[in-house]
Design a protein around this motif. Structure first.
Motif, PDB file in Angstrom:
ATOM      1  N   VAL A  96       0.859  -1.180   0.000  1.00  0.00           N
ATOM      2  CA  VAL A  96       0.000   0.000   0.000  1.00  0.00           C
ATOM      3  C   VAL A  96       0.899   1.234   0.000  1.00  0.00           C
ATOM      4  CG1 VAL A  96      -1.797   1.277   1.230  1.00  0.00           C
ATOM      5  CG2 VAL A  96      -1.798  -1.230   1.264  1.00  0.00           C
ATOM      6  N   HIS A  97       0.665   2.114  -0.970  1.00  0.00           N
ATOM      7  CA  HIS A  97       1.381   3.382  -1.081  1.00  0.00           C
ATOM      8  C   HIS A  97       0.919   4.297   0.047  1.00  0.00           C
ATOM      9  CE1 HIS A  97       2.537   7.234  -2.972  1.00  0.00           C
ATOM     10  NE2 HIS A  97       3.466   6.508  -3.580  1.00  0.00           N
ATOM     11  N   THR A 101      -3.174   3.880  -2.091  1.00  0.00           N
ATOM     12  CA  THR A 101      -3.291   3.068  -3.297  1.00  0.00           C
ATOM     13  C   THR A 101      -2.577   1.737  -3.086  1.00  0.00           C
ATOM     14  OG1 THR A 101      -3.259   5.076  -4.647  1.00  0.00           O
ATOM     15  CG2 THR A 101      -2.872   2.983  -5.787  1.00  0.00           C
ATOM     16  N   ALA A 102      -3.305   0.646  -3.331  1.00  0.00           N
ATOM     17  CA  ALA A 102      -2.717  -0.686  -3.173  1.00  0.00           C
ATOM     18  C   ALA A 102      -2.179  -1.180  -4.515  1.00  0.00           C
ATOM     19  CB  ALA A 102      -3.775  -1.663  -2.655  1.00  0.00           C
ATOM     20  N   TRP A 103      -1.169  -2.024  -4.441  1.00  0.00           N
ATOM     21  CA  TRP A 103      -0.663  -2.692  -5.638  1.00  0.00           C
ATOM     22  C   TRP A 103      -0.450  -4.162  -5.332  1.00  0.00           C
ATOM     23  CZ3 TRP A 103       2.944  -0.247  -2.567  1.00  0.00           C
ATOM     24  CH2 TRP A 103       4.049  -0.988  -2.213  1.00  0.00           C
ATOM     25  N   GLN A 104      -0.469  -4.943  -6.395  1.00  0.00           N
ATOM     26  CA  GLN A 104      -0.254  -6.388  -6.306  1.00  0.00           C
ATOM     27  C   GLN A 104       0.471  -6.805  -7.574  1.00  0.00           C
ATOM     28  OE1 GLN A 104      -1.318  -8.930  -3.996  1.00  0.00           O
ATOM     29  NE2 GLN A 104      -0.073 -10.253  -5.295  1.00  0.00           N
ATOM     30  N   GLY A 105       1.746  -7.173  -7.439  1.00  0.00           N
ATOM     31  CA  GLY A 105       2.515  -7.610  -8.597  1.00  0.00           C
ATOM     32  C   GLY A 105       1.789  -8.710  -9.352  1.00  0.00           C
ATOM     33  N   GLY A 106       1.741  -8.579 -10.651  1.00  0.00           N
ATOM     34  CA  GLY A 106       1.021  -9.527 -11.484  1.00  0.00           C
ATOM     35  C   GLY A 106      -0.396  -9.092 -11.798  1.00  0.00           C
ATOM     36  N   GLU A 107      -0.916  -8.149 -11.009  1.00  0.00           N
ATOM     37  CA  GLU A 107      -2.265  -7.627 -11.230  1.00  0.00           C
ATOM     38  C   GLU A 107      -2.264  -6.139 -11.518  1.00  0.00           C
ATOM     39  OE1 GLU A 107      -4.874  -8.767  -8.029  1.00  0.00           O
ATOM     40  OE2 GLU A 107      -4.096 -10.814  -8.018  1.00  0.00           O
ATOM     41  N   TYR A 136       5.338   2.018  -7.579  1.00  0.00           N
ATOM     42  CA  TYR A 136       4.519   0.879  -7.178  1.00  0.00           C
ATOM     43  C   TYR A 136       3.038   1.072  -7.483  1.00  0.00           C
ATOM     44  CZ  TYR A 136       8.533  -0.560  -4.349  1.00  0.00           C
ATOM     45  OH  TYR A 136       9.769  -0.936  -3.915  1.00  0.00           O
ATOM     46  N   ALA A 137       2.525   2.261  -7.190  1.00  0.00           N
ATOM     47  CA  ALA A 137       1.088   2.512  -7.286  1.00  0.00           C
ATOM     48  C   ALA A 137       0.631   2.942  -8.671  1.00  0.00           C
ATOM     49  CB  ALA A 137       0.677   3.557  -6.254  1.00  0.00           C
ATOM     50  N   GLY A 138       1.551   3.057  -9.630  1.00  0.00           N
ATOM     51  CA  GLY A 138       1.160   3.424 -10.987  1.00  0.00           C
ATOM     52  C   GLY A 138       0.771   4.878 -11.147  1.00  0.00           C
ATOM     53  N   HIS A 139       1.330   5.753 -10.331  1.00  0.00           N
ATOM     54  CA  HIS A 139       1.008   7.176 -10.424  1.00  0.00           C
ATOM     55  C   HIS A 139       1.615   7.842 -11.654  1.00  0.00           C
ATOM     56  CE1 HIS A 139       0.358   7.001  -5.866  1.00  0.00           C
ATOM     57  NE2 HIS A 139      -0.807   6.974  -6.475  1.00  0.00           N
ATOM     58  N   ASP A 142       1.080   8.637 -17.036  1.00  0.00           N
ATOM     59  CA  ASP A 142       1.219   9.488 -18.223  1.00  0.00           C
ATOM     60  C   ASP A 142       2.446   9.126 -19.050  1.00  0.00           C
ATOM     61  OD1 ASP A 142      -1.040  10.825 -17.486  1.00  0.00           O
ATOM     62  OD2 ASP A 142       0.004  12.575 -16.681  1.00  0.00           O
ATOM     63  N   ARG A 143       3.441   8.527 -18.407  1.00  0.00           N
ATOM     64  CA  ARG A 143       4.647   8.170 -19.144  1.00  0.00           C
ATOM     65  C   ARG A 143       4.661   6.697 -19.574  1.00  0.00           C
ATOM     66  NH1 ARG A 143       9.879  10.638 -16.525  1.00  0.00           N
ATOM     67  NH2 ARG A 143       9.145   9.520 -14.705  1.00  0.00           N
ATOM     68  N   PHE A 144       3.538   5.991 -19.416  1.00  0.00           N
ATOM     69  CA  PHE A 144       3.431   4.648 -19.993  1.00  0.00           C
ATOM     70  C   PHE A 144       3.342   4.864 -21.501  1.00  0.00           C
ATOM     71  CE2 PHE A 144       3.080   3.428 -15.883  1.00  0.00           C
ATOM     72  CZ  PHE A 144       2.241   2.385 -15.531  1.00  0.00           C
ATOM     73  N   LEU A 145       4.334   4.441 -22.235  1.00  0.00           N
ATOM     74  CA  LEU A 145       4.393   4.752 -23.659  1.00  0.00           C
ATOM     75  C   LEU A 145       3.585   3.784 -24.516  1.00  0.00           C
ATOM     76  CD1 LEU A 145       8.162   5.697 -23.881  1.00  0.00           C
ATOM     77  CD2 LEU A 145       6.172   7.186 -23.537  1.00  0.00           C
TER      78      LEU A 145
END
Length: 152
Positions: A96-97, A101-107, A136-139, A142-145
């Motif tokens: 958890v950030h 915001t939660a994250w789970q590797g693979g998801e 980790y949280a995908g914040h 915008d830079r995901f190309l």
């Protein structure tokens, strides 16, 4: 790809047993995790850079602790590869950030890692380089190309 039980096994090399113990102690928040390292060990962490020794690792941990409320490794999803003086561990984290915001590797986009451990003749970790995306949280979406609709 062979998966390993996180509990040290009779057939584990000394180095592999140390790496497994590192992850167990790290996730339990045990300060004695540092006993697994040589005093002058080198480490690398993205956005921190290269550090040396236990004091600089504490600096990294403090900074990471300011941005992450919790993190743990999925011990059942780890893969280990080893050579004479190294072990590579590949796996997933969850957490958890600090903003909730939660994250789970693979998801989620964050949460995959690869660590490279190098050992001295004394069996202590001499070098640990950690490779991961520290977002980790995908914040930083915008830079995901590309790959916005990919599975994680």
């Amino acid at each position: 790809m062979k998966r390993f039980d996180m509990a040290p096994q009779n057939g584990d090399s000394r180095n592999l047993a140390t790496v497994k113990e590192y992850f167990v102690r790290l996730d339990a928040g045990q300060a004695d995790m540092l006993d697994l390292f040589a005093d002058d060990f080198q480490f690398y962490f993205p956005k921190f850079g290269v550090g040396k020794g236990k004091a600089e690792l504490a600096e990294l941990a403090g900074g990471l602790g300011a941005t992450v409320n919790s993190v743990s490794h999925d011990h059942n999803a780890m893969n280990f590869f080893e050579g004479p003086n190294f072990v590579v561990a590949e796996g997933l984290t969850r957490g958890v950030h600090s903003d909730g915001t939660a994250w789970q590797g693979g998801e989620t986009p964050g949460g995959r890692f690869c660590n490279v451990f190098e050992f001295g003749n004394d069996g202590l970790i001499q070098r640990l380089h950690i490779y991961l995306d520290p977002d980790y949280a995908g914040h930083d979406a915008d830079r995901f190309l590309w790959g916005k609709n990919r599975s994680w």
